[in-house]
Design a protein around this motif. Structure first.
Motif, PDB file in Angstrom:
ATOM      1  N   LEU A 173     126.873  58.050  89.726  1.00 42.27           N
ATOM      2  CA  LEU A 173     126.632  57.124  90.833  1.00 42.27           C
ATOM      3  C   LEU A 173     126.355  55.704  90.331  1.00 42.27           C
ATOM      4  CD1 LEU A 173     124.352  59.192  93.264  1.00 42.27           C
ATOM      5  CD2 LEU A 173     126.814  59.310  92.947  1.00 42.27           C
ATOM      6  N   ALA A 174     126.183  54.802  91.310  1.00 37.10           N
ATOM      7  CA  ALA A 174     125.914  53.399  90.985  1.00 37.10           C
ATOM      8  C   ALA A 174     124.694  53.252  90.077  1.00 37.10           C
ATOM      9  CB  ALA A 174     125.700  52.616  92.275  1.00 37.10           C
ATOM     10  N   ASN A 175     123.701  54.136  90.268  1.00 38.63           N
ATOM     11  CA  ASN A 175     122.513  54.085  89.418  1.00 38.63           C
ATOM     12  C   ASN A 175     122.888  54.268  87.946  1.00 38.63           C
ATOM     13  OD1 ASN A 175     119.486  54.063  89.947  1.00 38.63           O
ATOM     14  ND2 ASN A 175     119.680  55.680  88.417  1.00 38.63           N
ATOM     15  N   ASP A 176     123.857  55.128  87.699  1.00 36.93           N
ATOM     16  CA  ASP A 176     124.308  55.346  86.319  1.00 36.93           C
ATOM     17  C   ASP A 176     125.047  54.111  85.803  1.00 36.93           C
ATOM     18  OD1 ASP A 176     123.409  58.144  86.230  1.00 36.93           O
ATOM     19  OD2 ASP A 176     124.984  58.455  87.720  1.00 36.93           O
ATOM     20  N   VAL A 177     125.747  53.412  86.721  1.00 36.80           N
ATOM     21  CA  VAL A 177     126.450  52.186  86.312  1.00 36.80           C
ATOM     22  C   VAL A 177     125.430  51.165  85.835  1.00 36.80           C
ATOM     23  CG1 VAL A 177     127.908  50.262  87.077  1.00 36.80           C
ATOM     24  CG2 VAL A 177     128.300  52.564  88.018  1.00 36.80           C
ATOM     25  N   ILE A 178     124.404  50.925  86.651  1.00 35.26           N
ATOM     26  CA  ILE A 178     123.470  49.855  86.291  1.00 35.26           C
ATOM     27  C   ILE A 178     122.633  50.250  85.068  1.00 35.26           C
ATOM     28  CG2 ILE A 178     121.812  50.491  88.131  1.00 35.26           C
ATOM     29  CD1 ILE A 178     122.431  46.951  86.683  1.00 35.26           C
ATOM     30  N   LEU A 179     122.304  51.522  84.915  1.00 43.11           N
ATOM     31  CA  LEU A 179     121.554  51.894  83.704  1.00 43.11           C
ATOM     32  C   LEU A 179     122.393  51.600  82.465  1.00 43.11           C
ATOM     33  CD1 LEU A 179     119.626  55.206  84.563  1.00 43.11           C
ATOM     34  CD2 LEU A 179     118.813  52.863  84.638  1.00 43.11           C
ATOM     35  N   ASN A 180     123.694  51.792  82.582  1.00 47.14           N
ATOM     36  CA  ASN A 180     124.556  51.493  81.433  1.00 47.14           C
ATOM     37  C   ASN A 180     124.719  49.990  81.222  1.00 47.14           C
ATOM     38  OD1 ASN A 180     125.710  54.026  80.008  1.00 47.14           O
ATOM     39  ND2 ASN A 180     125.539  54.537  82.180  1.00 47.14           N
ATOM     40  N   VAL A 181     124.705  49.213  82.315  1.00 50.95           N
ATOM     41  CA  VAL A 181     124.739  47.747  82.156  1.00 50.95           C
ATOM     42  C   VAL A 181     123.446  47.290  81.465  1.00 50.95           C
ATOM     43  CG1 VAL A 181     124.753  45.531  83.377  1.00 50.95           C
ATOM     44  CG2 VAL A 181     126.265  47.379  84.140  1.00 50.95           C
ATOM     45  N   LEU A 182     122.321  47.854  81.896  1.00 53.55           N
ATOM     46  CA  LEU A 182     121.030  47.469  81.294  1.00 53.55           C
ATOM     47  C   LEU A 182     121.003  47.812  79.803  1.00 53.55           C
ATOM     48  CD1 LEU A 182     118.543  48.651  84.087  1.00 53.55           C
ATOM     49  CD2 LEU A 182     119.155  46.301  83.524  1.00 53.55           C
ATOM     50  N   LYS A 183     121.618  48.922  79.494  1.00 53.68           N
ATOM     51  CA  LYS A 183     121.677  49.335  78.089  1.00 53.68           C
ATOM     52  C   LYS A 183     122.451  48.285  77.285  1.00 53.68           C
ATOM     53  CE  LYS A 183     122.915  53.655  75.813  1.00 53.68           C
ATOM     54  NZ  LYS A 183     123.384  55.002  76.118  1.00 53.68           N
TER      55      LYS A 183
END
Ligand code: MIC
Ligand code: SF4
Length: 645
Positions: A173-183
C-alpha cells in the motif's frame, strides 16, 4: 520562466506580491496562504495569539477541527472546545466538532483544492499535498499571522523528483511507498527540500493514497510534498460534490529537478518501521512471527475509506487474536464503511471501533500494556507517544496490521491474507451540515469567546539581554523530538495553560528534575542553555516545545542541527538557535557548564560562546539574520505589537 515543475507552479501561484519569477533555491520566499487549519491541541494557544493581533475577522478560508483531545474527561478539554467554537464563530472560521473526524481527513474531504495553499498548526497538514495543494505545517503563531493576512517566509526549496513507475503489487500500500521513500531520503537534514511525485505510477494511486504519501513526507522533515492534479483528483473532488474546485496541474514538458529518486512500485514489499523512530525500515518478511499485544488501525495517515475497506476485506468472516481497534479518519468515512457493510465485518471480527479522531496515534486512549508490542498504522512511533513509556510501537500498513491482528503475530499480508486490496475511492457521504459555517460579520461581532479556568492567556516574554549568562541546563543527544521536549498523551490537557504545561511536562522523560532546576536557575537571574546533537526539534509542529522551555528560562539552544518548523517556533518565542561552527565542539560542552555569549553582534550570523570563563567556542546563528529583530523583542507577538504601535 522556462518549463516549470508542479512545485514551482504552486509556489509561484501562491507567492506574495504577484511574483513572476521564483528566487534561487536557498533564497527566501514569502507565501500568501489561501487556507489555514487549526486543531484543538495547538489551536487554543494559536487562537489566543490571534486574539492579540487585533483583527476583527480572518482573511483566509480558516478551518478549526476538534480531533486530538476528544476524550473530554473532566472540564478542561470541553472548555477548550467551547472556546474554539466561540472563537470560530467570532472570527469567521469553519468549525468541525468532536467526532467529525481528524483535521487532515476532513480538510482533504471538504476544503482542500488543487492549486491553492494551506498552512496548518499541525505538521501533517502536508496531507493535502496529495490533492495538488501547497500544504505545510507551522507553529500556531505563524498560522495565526497567516489567518490575519500576513505572508509567511520560507526558504525556496530544492525540488526533488520522486519518479514512480509500475503498479503496486497486491497487499502493498501507499504506506509501504512512503516508508521506502523515507528510507531513501532519510529522516533529517531535509528542511530545504520538497518532494514532487511524478511518473506513470502516480495514476495508479487513489487520491487518498497520495495523501498518505504526502502526509508522511513530514517524517522526512521536508517543507512539503506534492502530487500533480489529474483525472483521479477530479474524480475525488466530484465524489465530494466539489468538482468545481478542480484544476489541472502537471509539470511542463522539460521541467527540471535538483535530483531524482526512482521508485519502481512493482519492486516494493510490505514494510515495517521499527520502534522507536522511523529509522529502521525493514521488509515485513524479515520480522515475521514477532509477537504482538495490540493493533491500532487509524490516524490521519491511513484511516481512509480505501484503506479501511481493504482492512474489511482482510477481516471478512474471521476473528482477531489480539486487542484491535479501528478509528476511521472521519464521520464520512465511518458512514461510508457502514453503508458498504464493513462496520458489521469489523464488529464480527472482534474489533473495537473507536471514535473518528486521532485517538491512539497520540496516546489518547488504547495505550499498550507495560513492555507491550503494538502494530500501528500511524505516522510516528516516538518513545512514549503511545502513553506507555516501555511499549514498542512499530508502524505498518493497514493490511499488514489487519492480517497480523488475525494471526496474533506479525505476518506478511501478501502471503497470509486473501482479501481484495484493490480498492479505489468511491462516491462518498457528503454532509456539509456537519460544519458550523462562518457567521456574517454583524452576527460574528456579537459572539464573546468564553474561556475556562484552565485557559490562560499567553505570557508576555521579555526582550533579549545584551549578554546571556547561565548554565547548560540539559545536554541531549541527537534527534531530540518535540515529543521528548514537550510530551503529549496525558499532558495534552495542559495545552491551554502554558505555565502549568511547562512545569509538569517539559523534558520530563529525559530528566524529571529539569523544570524544577530550570525555574531555580531562572529565578536567580540565569539564562538557560540547552546543548544537543543534530535533528533537534524533529516531529510535531507544537509550538509549546519552544514556548514552554522559554517560560522555564531557556534563552539559547546550541545543537549540531535543527528541524525547520521547530527552528521557526524558537524564533517566535525569542529563543536563539545556534549550530556549532566546528561540529566536534559538541563534546566540549557538558551539562552544568557555565556559558556566556554576547548577543550584540549577531547580525554577522556568528558568535563566540565562552565556556566556564575560558574556552571559546565559535557558533553560527541557525535562524535567519532577519529573524533577529523579532528574537531581540522577545518573540513574534511582542515584535509585531511594537511594529503596529
Ligand atoms: C502529532 O502528530 O504529533 C500532532 C499531535 O498532531 C502534532 C501537533 C500537536 O502536537 O498538537 C503535529 O503533528 O504537529
Ligand atoms: Fe492526529 Fe496522529 Fe494525525 Fe497528529 S499524526 S494529526 S495526532 S492522527
Amino acid at each position: 520562466m522556462g518549463a516549470l515543475n508542479v512545485a514551482e507552479k504552486i509556489l509561484l501561484a501562491n507567492a506574495a506580491g504577484g511574483l513572476t519569477e521564483l528566487p534561487e533555491a536557498g533564497q527566501s520566499l514569502e507565501i500568501q496562504f489561501t487556507h489555514t487549519l487549526y486543531q484543538d491541541a495547538t489551536g487554543t494557544a494559536a487562537a489566543l495569539a490571534f486574539e492579540k493581533m487585533g483583527k476583527d475577522r480572518v482573511e483566509t478560508t480558516s478551518v478549526i477541527v476538534v480531533d486530538h483531545k476528544t476524550l473530554q474527561v473532566g472540564f478542561i478539554d470541553g472548555d477548550d472546545h467551547r472556546y474554539l467554537e466561540d472563537f470560530s464563530k467570532r472570527y469567521g472560521c469553519w468549525f468541525s466538532r468532536s467526532g467529525n473526524g481528524i483535521c487532515h481527513s476532513v480538510f482533504l474531504e471538504d476544503f482542500a483544492e488543487p492549486g491553492r495553499s494551506v498552512i496548518g498548526s499541525d505538521s501533517h497538514t502536508t496531507n493535502a499535498g496529495g490533492m495538488g495543494m501547497l500544504a505545510m505545517g507551522a507553529g500556531g503563531t505563524d498560522v495565526s499571522f497567516a489567518m490575519a493576512g500576513k505572508s509567511y517566509k520560507i526558504t525556496m526549496p530544492e525540488v526533488v523528483q520522486v519518479n514512480l513507475t509500475g503498479d503496486l503489487p497486491a497487499g502493498v500500500l501507499a504506506n509501504d511507498v512512503i516508508l521506502n521513500v523515507l528510507k531513501t531520503v532519510g529522516i533529517k537534514g531535509n528542511k530545504d527540500i520538497c518532494l514532487e511525485y511524478t511518473g506513470p505510477g502516480v495514476a495508479s494511486l487513489a487520491l487518498t493514497d497520495r495523501a498518505t504519501v504526502t502526509n508522511m513526507g513530514t517524517e522526512a522533515g521536508v517543507v512539503f510534498s506534492i502530487f500533480p492534479s489529474d483525472e483521479v483528483t477530479k474524480a475525488y473532488l466530484e465524489s465530494r460534490g466539489r468538482g468545481d474546485a478542480w484544476q489541472d496541474m502537471v509539470a511542463d514538458e522539460g521541467a527540471s529537478y535538483a535530483r531524482t529518486v526512482e521508485i519502481d512500485l512493482r519492486s516494493l514489499v510490505p514494510t515495517i518501521a521499527l520502534y522507536p523512530r522511523l529509522k529502521s525500515m525493514e521488509p515485513v518478511t524479515d520480522r515475521v512471527g514477532m509477537k504482538i499485544d495490540a493493533v491500532f488501525i487509524g490516524s490521519c495517515t491511513n484511516a481512509t475509506y480505501a484503506n479501511l475497506a481493504r482492512v474489511g476485506e482482510v477481516l471478512r468472516g474471521k476473528r482477531v487474536k489480539v486487542d484491535t481497534a479501528i478509528a476511521p479518519g472521519s464521520q464520512a468515512i465511518a458512514r461510508q464503511l457502514s453503508a458498504a457493510g464493513y462496520m458489521e465485518i469489523f464488529y464480527a471480527a472482534g474489533v473495537r471501533v473507536m471514535e473518528n479522531a486521532c485517538s491512539a496515534c497520540i496516546g489518547q486512549g488504547f495505550s499498550p500494556p507495560t513492555d507491550g508490542v503494538m502494530l500501528s498504522t500511524a505516522n510516528r512511533n516516538f518513545a512514549g507517544r503511545s502513553g506507555t513509556e516501555s511499549a514498542h510501537v512499530h508502524l505498518v500498513s493497514p493490511v499488514t496490521a489487519a492480517a497480523s491482528a488475525l494471526a496474533g503475530e506479525l505476518v506478511d499480508p501478501t502471503q497470509a491474507a486473501d482479501g481484495d486490496f484493490s480498492f479505489r475511492d468511491v462516491p462518498a457521504v457528503v454532509d456539509r451540515a456537519a460544519y458550523i459555517a462562518p457567521l456574517p460579520l454583524d452576527e460574528a461581532k456579537k459572539v464573546d469567546p468564553r474561556y475556562g479556568p484552565n485557559i490562560k492567556s499567553l505570557p508576555t516574554l521579555d526582550s533579549l539581554p545584551g549578554k546571556l549568562e547561565g548554565e547548560v541546563l540539559l545536554k541531549l543527544g541527537p534527534e531530540v523530538t518535540t515529543d521528548l521536549i514537550q510530551p503529549a498523551g496525558k499532558y495534552l490537557a495542559l495545552r491551554s495553560n502554558a505555565d502549568e504545561y511547562a512545569k509538569q511536562a517539559t523534558f520530563v522523560q529525559a530528566d524529571d528534575t529539569f523544570s524544577a532546576r530550570a525555574v531555580v536557575h531562572r529565578d536567580a537571574g540565569g539564562h538557560g542553555f540547552l546543548v544537543a546533537g543534530d535533528g533537534y526539534g524533529m516531529g510535531s509542529s507544537r509550538e509549546h516545545a519552544g514556548l514552554c522551555p522559554r517560560i522555564l528560562g531557556v534563552r539559547a539552544i546550541v545543537a549540531q542541527g535543527f528541524e525547520r518548523i521547530h527552528l521557526a517556533n524558537l524564533a517566535n518565542f525569542g529563543i536563539l538557535a545556534f549550530t556549532f561552527a566546528v561540529p566536534g565542539d559538541y563534546e566540549k560542552v557538558g551539562q552544568g557548564a557555565k556559558l556566556s555569549l554576547d548577543t550584540s553582534g549577531l547580525e554577522s550570523g556568528e558568535a563566540k560562546m565562552i565556556v566556564d570563563g575560558g574556552t571559546e567556542i565559535p557558533v553560527k546563528l541557525a535562524q535567519g539574520v532577519d529573524d533577529l529583530p523579532m528574537i531581540r523583542a522577545g518573540g513574534a507577538l511582542s515584535y509585531f505589537a511594537s511594529q503596529a504601535a
